[in-house]
Design a protein around this motif. Structure first.
Motif, PDB file in Angstrom:
ATOM      1  N   THR A   1      56.990  22.711  27.157  1.00  0.00           N
ATOM      2  CA  THR A   1      57.330  23.181  28.498  1.00  0.00           C
ATOM      3  C   THR A   1      56.063  23.453  29.304  1.00  0.00           C
ATOM      4  O   THR A   1      55.938  23.060  30.464  1.00  0.00           O
ATOM      5  N   LEU A   2      55.091  24.122  28.674  1.00  0.00           N
ATOM      6  CA  LEU A   2      53.869  24.479  29.375  1.00  0.00           C
ATOM      7  C   LEU A   2      52.964  23.277  29.614  1.00  0.00           C
ATOM      8  O   LEU A   2      52.080  23.323  30.468  1.00  0.00           O
ATOM      9  N   GLU A   3      53.171  22.194  28.857  1.00  0.00           N
ATOM     10  CA  GLU A   3      52.342  21.002  29.045  1.00  0.00           C
ATOM     11  C   GLU A   3      52.502  20.406  30.436  1.00  0.00           C
ATOM     12  O   GLU A   3      51.642  19.662  30.898  1.00  0.00           O
ATOM     13  N   GLU A   4      53.612  20.737  31.123  1.00  0.00           N
ATOM     14  CA  GLU A   4      53.787  20.267  32.498  1.00  0.00           C
ATOM     15  C   GLU A   4      52.621  20.718  33.374  1.00  0.00           C
ATOM     16  O   GLU A   4      52.221  20.034  34.301  1.00  0.00           O
ATOM     17  N   VAL A   5      52.075  21.882  33.054  1.00  0.00           N
ATOM     18  CA  VAL A   5      50.984  22.433  33.865  1.00  0.00           C
ATOM     19  C   VAL A   5      49.755  21.533  33.791  1.00  0.00           C
ATOM     20  O   VAL A   5      49.023  21.363  34.771  1.00  0.00           O
ATOM     21  N   THR A   6      49.512  20.932  32.628  1.00  0.00           N
ATOM     22  CA  THR A   6      48.307  20.127  32.442  1.00  0.00           C
ATOM     23  C   THR A   6      48.334  18.838  33.256  1.00  0.00           C
ATOM     24  O   THR A   6      47.303  18.192  33.423  1.00  0.00           O
ATOM     25  N   ALA A   7      49.509  18.447  33.752  1.00  0.00           N
ATOM     26  CA  ALA A   7      49.617  17.219  34.541  1.00  0.00           C
ATOM     27  C   ALA A   7      49.566  17.499  36.043  1.00  0.00           C
ATOM     28  O   ALA A   7      49.712  16.580  36.846  1.00  0.00           O
ATOM     29  N   ALA A   8      49.379  18.759  36.437  1.00  0.00           N
ATOM     30  CA  ALA A   8      49.409  19.124  37.860  1.00  0.00           C
ATOM     31  C   ALA A   8      48.109  18.733  38.561  1.00  0.00           C
ATOM     32  O   ALA A   8      47.044  18.633  37.935  1.00  0.00           O
ATOM     33  N   ASP A   9      48.210  18.515  39.877  1.00  0.00           N
ATOM     34  CA  ASP A   9      47.025  18.266  40.694  1.00  0.00           C
ATOM     35  C   ASP A   9      46.421  19.571  41.194  1.00  0.00           C
ATOM     36  O   ASP A   9      45.215  19.665  41.414  1.00  0.00           O
ATOM     37  N   VAL A  10      47.272  20.579  41.397  1.00  0.00           N
ATOM     38  CA  VAL A  10      46.833  21.918  41.791  1.00  0.00           C
ATOM     39  C   VAL A  10      47.698  22.928  41.036  1.00  0.00           C
ATOM     40  O   VAL A  10      48.909  22.736  40.906  1.00  0.00           O
ATOM     41  N   ILE A  11      47.077  23.997  40.541  1.00  0.00           N
ATOM     42  CA  ILE A  11      47.810  25.080  39.897  1.00  0.00           C
ATOM     43  C   ILE A  11      47.791  26.282  40.821  1.00  0.00           C
ATOM     44  O   ILE A  11      46.728  26.720  41.269  1.00  0.00           O
ATOM     45  N   CYS A  12      48.972  26.819  41.123  1.00  0.00           N
ATOM     46  CA  CYS A  12      49.089  28.044  41.911  1.00  0.00           C
ATOM     47  C   CYS A  12      49.361  29.206  40.962  1.00  0.00           C
ATOM     48  O   CYS A  12      50.427  29.273  40.344  1.00  0.00           O
ATOM     49  N   HIS A  13      48.394  30.096  40.848  1.00  0.00           N
ATOM     50  CA  HIS A  13      48.543  31.278  39.990  1.00  0.00           C
ATOM     51  C   HIS A  13      49.143  32.391  40.839  1.00  0.00           C
ATOM     52  O   HIS A  13      48.446  33.008  41.649  1.00  0.00           O
ATOM     53  N   VAL A  14      50.426  32.634  40.646  1.00  0.00           N
ATOM     54  CA  VAL A  14      51.135  33.659  41.418  1.00  0.00           C
ATOM     55  C   VAL A  14      50.939  35.015  40.737  1.00  0.00           C
ATOM     56  O   VAL A  14      51.265  35.180  39.557  1.00  0.00           O
ATOM     57  N   ARG A  15      50.411  35.991  41.507  1.00  0.00           N
ATOM     58  CA  ARG A  15      50.128  37.316  40.954  1.00  0.00           C
ATOM     59  C   ARG A  15      50.914  38.394  41.706  1.00  0.00           C
ATOM     60  O   ARG A  15      51.043  38.331  42.929  1.00  0.00           O
ATOM     61  N   ASP A  16      51.425  39.344  40.965  1.00  0.00           N
ATOM     62  CA  ASP A  16      52.104  40.506  41.549  1.00  0.00           C
ATOM     63  C   ASP A  16      51.046  41.568  41.808  1.00  0.00           C
ATOM     64  O   ASP A  16      50.683  42.338  40.922  1.00  0.00           O
ATOM     65  N   MET A  17      50.546  41.619  43.050  1.00  0.00           N
ATOM     66  CA  MET A  17      49.448  42.534  43.360  1.00  0.00           C
ATOM     67  C   MET A  17      49.924  43.973  43.507  1.00  0.00           C
ATOM     68  O   MET A  17      49.110  44.888  43.619  1.00  0.00           O
ATOM     69  N   SER A  18      51.230  44.198  43.494  1.00  0.00           N
ATOM     70  CA  SER A  18      51.737  45.572  43.551  1.00  0.00           C
ATOM     71  C   SER A  18      51.782  46.209  42.166  1.00  0.00           C
ATOM     72  O   SER A  18      52.010  47.406  42.038  1.00  0.00           O
ATOM     73  N   ASN A  19      51.566  45.387  41.121  1.00  0.00           N
ATOM     74  CA  ASN A  19      51.610  45.907  39.750  1.00  0.00           C
ATOM     75  C   ASN A  19      50.258  46.497  39.380  1.00  0.00           C
ATOM     76  O   ASN A  19      49.225  45.851  39.553  1.00  0.00           O
ATOM     77  N   PRO A  20      50.224  47.729  38.876  1.00  0.00           N
ATOM     78  CA  PRO A  20      48.952  48.348  38.506  1.00  0.00           C
ATOM     79  C   PRO A  20      48.203  47.590  37.414  1.00  0.00           C
ATOM     80  O   PRO A  20      47.003  47.761  37.250  1.00  0.00           O
ATOM     81  N   SER A  21      48.916  46.756  36.661  1.00  0.00           N
ATOM     82  CA  SER A  21      48.286  45.981  35.586  1.00  0.00           C
ATOM     83  C   SER A  21      47.970  44.557  36.011  1.00  0.00           C
ATOM     84  O   SER A  21      47.871  43.656  35.170  1.00  0.00           O
ATOM     85  N   ALA A  22      47.796  44.337  37.314  1.00  0.00           N
ATOM     86  CA  ALA A  22      47.594  42.975  37.837  1.00  0.00           C
ATOM     87  C   ALA A  22      46.397  42.285  37.192  1.00  0.00           C
ATOM     88  O   ALA A  22      46.449  41.089  36.886  1.00  0.00           O
ATOM     89  N   GLU A  23      45.306  43.004  36.986  1.00  0.00           N
ATOM     90  CA  GLU A  23      44.116  42.386  36.406  1.00  0.00           C
ATOM     91  C   GLU A  23      44.344  42.004  34.949  1.00  0.00           C
ATOM     92  O   GLU A  23      43.910  40.942  34.502  1.00  0.00           O
ATOM     93  N   ALA A  24      44.995  42.877  34.189  1.00  0.00           N
ATOM     94  CA  ALA A  24      45.287  42.570  32.787  1.00  0.00           C
ATOM     95  C   ALA A  24      46.239  41.378  32.689  1.00  0.00           C
ATOM     96  O   ALA A  24      46.110  40.531  31.806  1.00  0.00           O
ATOM     97  N   GLN A  25      47.205  41.312  33.614  1.00  0.00           N
ATOM     98  CA  GLN A  25      48.141  40.186  33.626  1.00  0.00           C
ATOM     99  C   GLN A  25      47.416  38.884  33.948  1.00  0.00           C
ATOM    100  O   GLN A  25      47.697  37.832  33.364  1.00  0.00           O
ATOM    101  N   LYS A  26      46.458  38.954  34.884  1.00  0.00           N
ATOM    102  CA  LYS A  26      45.665  37.764  35.207  1.00  0.00           C
ATOM    103  C   LYS A  26      44.931  37.272  33.973  1.00  0.00           C
ATOM    104  O   LYS A  26      44.886  36.060  33.696  1.00  0.00           O
ATOM    105  N   SER A  27      44.360  38.190  33.219  1.00  0.00           N
ATOM    106  CA  SER A  27      43.637  37.822  32.005  1.00  0.00           C
ATOM    107  C   SER A  27      44.544  37.100  31.014  1.00  0.00           C
ATOM    108  O   SER A  27      44.148  36.114  30.384  1.00  0.00           O
ATOM    109  N   GLN A  28      45.793  37.572  30.892  1.00  0.00           N
ATOM    110  CA  GLN A  28      46.754  36.922  29.993  1.00  0.00           C
ATOM    111  C   GLN A  28      47.041  35.487  30.422  1.00  0.00           C
ATOM    112  O   GLN A  28      47.082  34.570  29.608  1.00  0.00           O
TER     113      GLN A  28
END
Length: 440
Positions: A281-308
């Motif tokens: 399922t995740l292999e679809e990402v490897t075929a993309a031309d652009v990846i949009c990393h959607v982040r929930d900036m209202s979450n206090p753990s936004a930076e830790a989630q980005k790292s994941q």
């Protein structure tokens, strides 16, 4: 698909539960204890469990037989009695022995983080591929827990031929059946992967670029997907609302057509069984031309989630482990901007303004969506260059292709060749489009 008999047993939706988050001394976690507890509650709510109480429990030393100390187990039992809880959710991995012993001590059903996530995935998987992946992951988890779930199968039985020799226990026979079923599932999934690979090859030959939405679970990917495409993909305030990849066509500035892909959300401490099972399922990402990393900036753990999320992309080979550079352009979408206070939005706004790879937006209110579309159009056309092409005037198919998929800057008559009149084109194409044109 339902795994109720093996994971939640007689407990189902609406079950009254106690959520316990062990905080083990010496273990490094991606999220702090309070945010891990919030995430565990979110997982329980996602499967319809009614949370009566929840708390973090410090663990100084892991007990091999129970995980918790005897006094802590007694406190959990008392809390269950006081809250009339029929289920205990432990936000961590329990060994089969720990799970069985806790159930004996607490006289209640106990489910760990892996079992809970598997239950969610089992309920949400909609496609045939998703169901195969979930069943494989569940069987992998279940085979080590037969001693807990199926103690009544420990009796010996006889057998004939290859169906089970004399003295083979029922539990051994069932383990063998599980292994056989897992083998069949792996073959089916391998066929699915081949089919997906063929689909990707066809998309690569098609002129349309692919934009993949990735991000931590519940970051708002599906809501953004619906906003951009007008689709009605399930988008709820639940963890793992989306499990199966969904694709729709969108129009962007300077790009007649692009394919937008919504993917499964990432999460910390994803069960190893699911990391392997959902690889396709995740292999679809490897075929993309652009990846949009959607982040929930209202979450206090936004930076830790980005790292994941970046860790997962590194595991997929999108980001290099040493240099940290990405083989695919990544655009960060700072979502849920409408939930930020004035001071926080000003602080983050100044950071976003100084970066070319960040777009503040709100999938709910629509704020920043026009800027997002403009930025995606720029990224997809950034590698385009101008080419001069001459074609026979009679070659209507390739001439039409240039008009449909490239930006024709000049079209005029060229010198006649022996084969007939020619047309000269000056057209802007990106490398992918040029390669596709050359194969026509």
């Amino acid at each position: 698909m339902s795994f109720d008999d093996d994971l939640l047993g007689e407990v189902s939706r609406g079950a009254r539960a106690l959520v316990v988050c062990p905080d083990i001394r010496g273990v490094t976690y991606d999220l702090d204890a309070d945010n891990r507890l919030l995430e565990a509650e979110g997982l329980a709510l996602a499967i319809g469990i009614q949370i009566e109480d929840s708390f973090v429990l410090p663990v100084r030393e892991v007990r091999p037989n129970l995980l918790f100390g005897a006094g802590q187990v007694e406190n959990i039992r008392i809390a269950c009695e006081q809250n009339e809880a029929e289920l205990v959710v432990v936000d961590g991995a329990l060994s089969p022995i720990q799970q069985r012993n806790l159930e004996d001590k607490l006289a209640r059903k106990v489910i760990d983080r892996t079992g809970l996530i598997l239950e969610i995935f089992g309920e949400r998987a909609a496609t045939a591929e998703g169901r195969l992946q979930v069943e494989l992951a569940h069987l992998d988890y279940q085979q080590s827990r037969l001693v807990r779930s199926w103690t009544h199968l420990e009796r010996q039985r006889g057998g004939y031929g290859f169906l089970g020799g004399p003295g083979e226990t029922q539990i051994e026979a069932d383990r063998r059946m599980i292994r056989q079923r897992m083998g069949r599932l792996r073959k089916q999934l391998e066929q699915v992967r081949k089919t997906r690979g063929l689909h990707r090859e066809r998309r690569d030959r098609a002129p349309w670029p692919v934009v993949a939405l990735v991000g931590y679970t519940n970051a708002g990917k599906s809501t953004l997907f619906n906003r951009l495409t007008g689709a009605e993909v399930m988008a709820e305030d639940l963890l793992f609302a989306t499990l199966d990849p969904t694709m729709r066509a969108i129009t962007l500035p300077g790009v007649e057509k692009a394919i937008l892909s919504d993917t499964v959300g990432f999460i910390s401490d994803l069960p190893t069984q699911l990391v392997a099972a959902f690889r396709a399922t995740l292999e679809e990402v490897t075929a993309a031309d652009v990846i949009c990393h959607v982040r929930d900036m209202s979450n206090p753990s936004a930076e830790a989630q980005k790292s994941q999320v970046l860790d997962v992309l590194t595991g997929l080979g999108v980001i290099e482990e040493k240099g940290g550079t990405s083989s695919i352009p990544i655009l960060e979408i700072w979502n849920k901007w409408d939930l930020l206070g004035e001071e926080r939005s000003q602080e983050l706004g100044s950071v976003a303004a100084s970066s070319t790879d960040i777009v503040p937006a709100s999938a709910i209110s629509g704020e920043g969506i026009d800027n997002l579309l403009e930025k995606l159009g720029e990224m997809l056309t950034a590698r385009a260059s101008i080419h001069e092409i001459e074609l026979p005037a009679s070659d209507g198919r390739r001439i039409a292709w240039l008009h449909a998929h490239g930006e024709v800057l000049v079209e005029e008559d060229a010198k006649k060749e022996e084969g007939g009149p020619m047309r000269r084109f000056v057209v802007r194409l990106n490398p992918k489009e040029l390669g596709q044109f050359e194969t026509l």
